[in-house]
Design a protein around this motif. Structure first.
Motif, PDB file in Angstrom:
ATOM      1  N   UNK A 173       0.854  -1.193   0.000  1.00 33.32           N
ATOM      2  CA  UNK A 173       0.000   0.000   0.000  1.00 33.32           C
ATOM      3  C   UNK A 173       0.886   1.238   0.000  1.00 33.32           C
ATOM      4  N   UNK A 174       0.673   2.119  -0.979  1.00 33.96           N
ATOM      5  CA  UNK A 174       1.466   3.347  -1.078  1.00 33.96           C
ATOM      6  C   UNK A 174       0.638   4.606  -0.856  1.00 33.96           C
ATOM      7  N   UNK A 175      -0.664   4.522  -1.089  1.00 35.40           N
ATOM      8  CA  UNK A 175      -1.569   5.632  -0.782  1.00 35.40           C
ATOM      9  C   UNK A 175      -2.456   5.146   0.356  1.00 35.40           C
ATOM     10  N   UNK A 176      -2.396   5.830   1.483  1.00 35.68           N
ATOM     11  CA  UNK A 176      -3.090   5.356   2.671  1.00 35.68           C
ATOM     12  C   UNK A 176      -4.505   5.920   2.764  1.00 35.68           C
ATOM     13  N   UNK A 177      -5.268   5.511   1.742  1.00 38.90           N
ATOM     14  CA  UNK A 177      -6.707   5.739   1.632  1.00 38.90           C
ATOM     15  C   UNK A 177      -7.205   4.420   1.041  1.00 38.90           C
ATOM     16  N   UNK A 178      -8.099   3.744   1.734  1.00 37.25           N
ATOM     17  CA  UNK A 178      -8.557   2.415   1.295  1.00 37.25           C
ATOM     18  C   UNK A 178      -8.954   2.448  -0.177  1.00 37.25           C
ATOM     19  N   UNK A 179      -8.523   1.438  -0.914  1.00 37.84           N
ATOM     20  CA  UNK A 179      -8.873   1.350  -2.328  1.00 37.84           C
ATOM     21  C   UNK A 179      -8.798  -0.085  -2.812  1.00 37.84           C
ATOM     22  N   UNK A 180      -9.727  -0.416  -3.682  1.00 40.74           N
ATOM     23  CA  UNK A 180      -9.761  -1.737  -4.313  1.00 40.74           C
ATOM     24  C   UNK A 180      -9.210  -1.594  -5.722  1.00 40.74           C
ATOM     25  N   UNK A 181      -8.245  -2.443  -6.057  1.00 39.11           N
ATOM     26  CA  UNK A 181      -7.738  -2.521  -7.422  1.00 39.11           C
ATOM     27  C   UNK A 181      -8.613  -3.515  -8.174  1.00 39.11           C
ATOM     28  N   UNK A 182      -9.123  -3.131  -9.322  1.00 34.59           N
ATOM     29  CA  UNK A 182      -9.866  -4.028 -10.204  1.00 34.59           C
ATOM     30  C   UNK A 182      -8.963  -4.269 -11.406  1.00 34.59           C
ATOM     31  N   UNK A 183      -8.490  -5.513 -11.553  1.00 40.10           N
ATOM     32  CA  UNK A 183      -7.537  -5.866 -12.606  1.00 40.10           C
ATOM     33  C   UNK A 183      -8.133  -6.922 -13.518  1.00 40.10           C
ATOM     34  N   UNK A 184      -7.968  -6.747 -14.816  1.00 34.81           N
ATOM     35  CA  UNK A 184      -8.463  -7.734 -15.767  1.00 34.81           C
ATOM     36  C   UNK A 184      -7.978  -7.432 -17.168  1.00 34.81           C
ATOM     37  N   UNK A 185      -8.437  -8.251 -18.084  1.00 29.24           N
ATOM     38  CA  UNK A 185      -8.074  -8.051 -19.477  1.00 29.24           C
ATOM     39  C   UNK A 185      -6.848  -8.824 -19.914  1.00 29.24           C
ATOM     40  N   UNK A 186      -6.289  -9.633 -19.021  1.00 27.67           N
ATOM     41  CA  UNK A 186      -5.172 -10.526 -19.333  1.00 27.67           C
ATOM     42  C   UNK A 186      -5.182 -11.641 -18.312  1.00 27.67           C
ATOM     43  N   UNK A 187      -4.407 -12.683 -18.578  1.00 26.98           N
ATOM     44  CA  UNK A 187      -4.274 -13.744 -17.607  1.00 26.98           C
ATOM     45  C   UNK A 187      -3.621 -13.224 -16.351  1.00 26.98           C
ATOM     46  N   UNK A 188      -4.138 -13.607 -15.207  1.00 26.66           N
ATOM     47  CA  UNK A 188      -3.577 -13.180 -13.922  1.00 26.66           C
ATOM     48  C   UNK A 188      -3.096 -14.437 -13.189  1.00 26.66           C
TER      49      UNK A 188
END
Length: 112
Positions: free
Chosen positions: A92-107
């Protein structure tokens, strides 16, 4: 408060907004790790996931918005990952809660 995400919410810092709700904001990550990489944040400042989880109604709004972002970005059917980094040891680099939504490639798993 010297919080980057709070400044984005207020309009003081620009963001490429993809969705905005009454209590949430979703915008593109400036350093994307996948073709789709959107952050979903609560407009109310919470420093991390643990703090956000203490407000179940707001957490539910953030997660519902994650689903809407996945639909809008075209990754709901193919699959996407949701990540909350909590604490500097977890990246975590920004200390404000946040959800990353990742897609569009194999994870791959495990993430690295």
């Amino acid at each position: 408060m010297d919080c980057l995400f709070c400044k984005m919410i207020s309009g003081e810092v620009p963001a490429e907004v993809v969705r905005e709700g009454e209590r949430t904001l979703a915008f593109r990550d400036i350093n994307p790790q996948a073709p789709v990489h959107v952050l979903v944040i609560p407009k109310e400042h919470h420093p991390n996931f643990a703090s956000l989880a203490a407000d179940p109604a707001l957490l539910a709004e953030v997660t519902a918005e994650v689903g809407r972002v996945a639909e809008d970005e075209g990754v709901a059917e193919s699959g996407y990952r949701v990540v909350f980094n909590t604490g500097s040891g977890a990246g975590q680099t920004v200390f404000h809660a946040h959800a990353h939504v990742l897609g569009g490639r194999g994870l791959n798993w495990p993430p690295g």
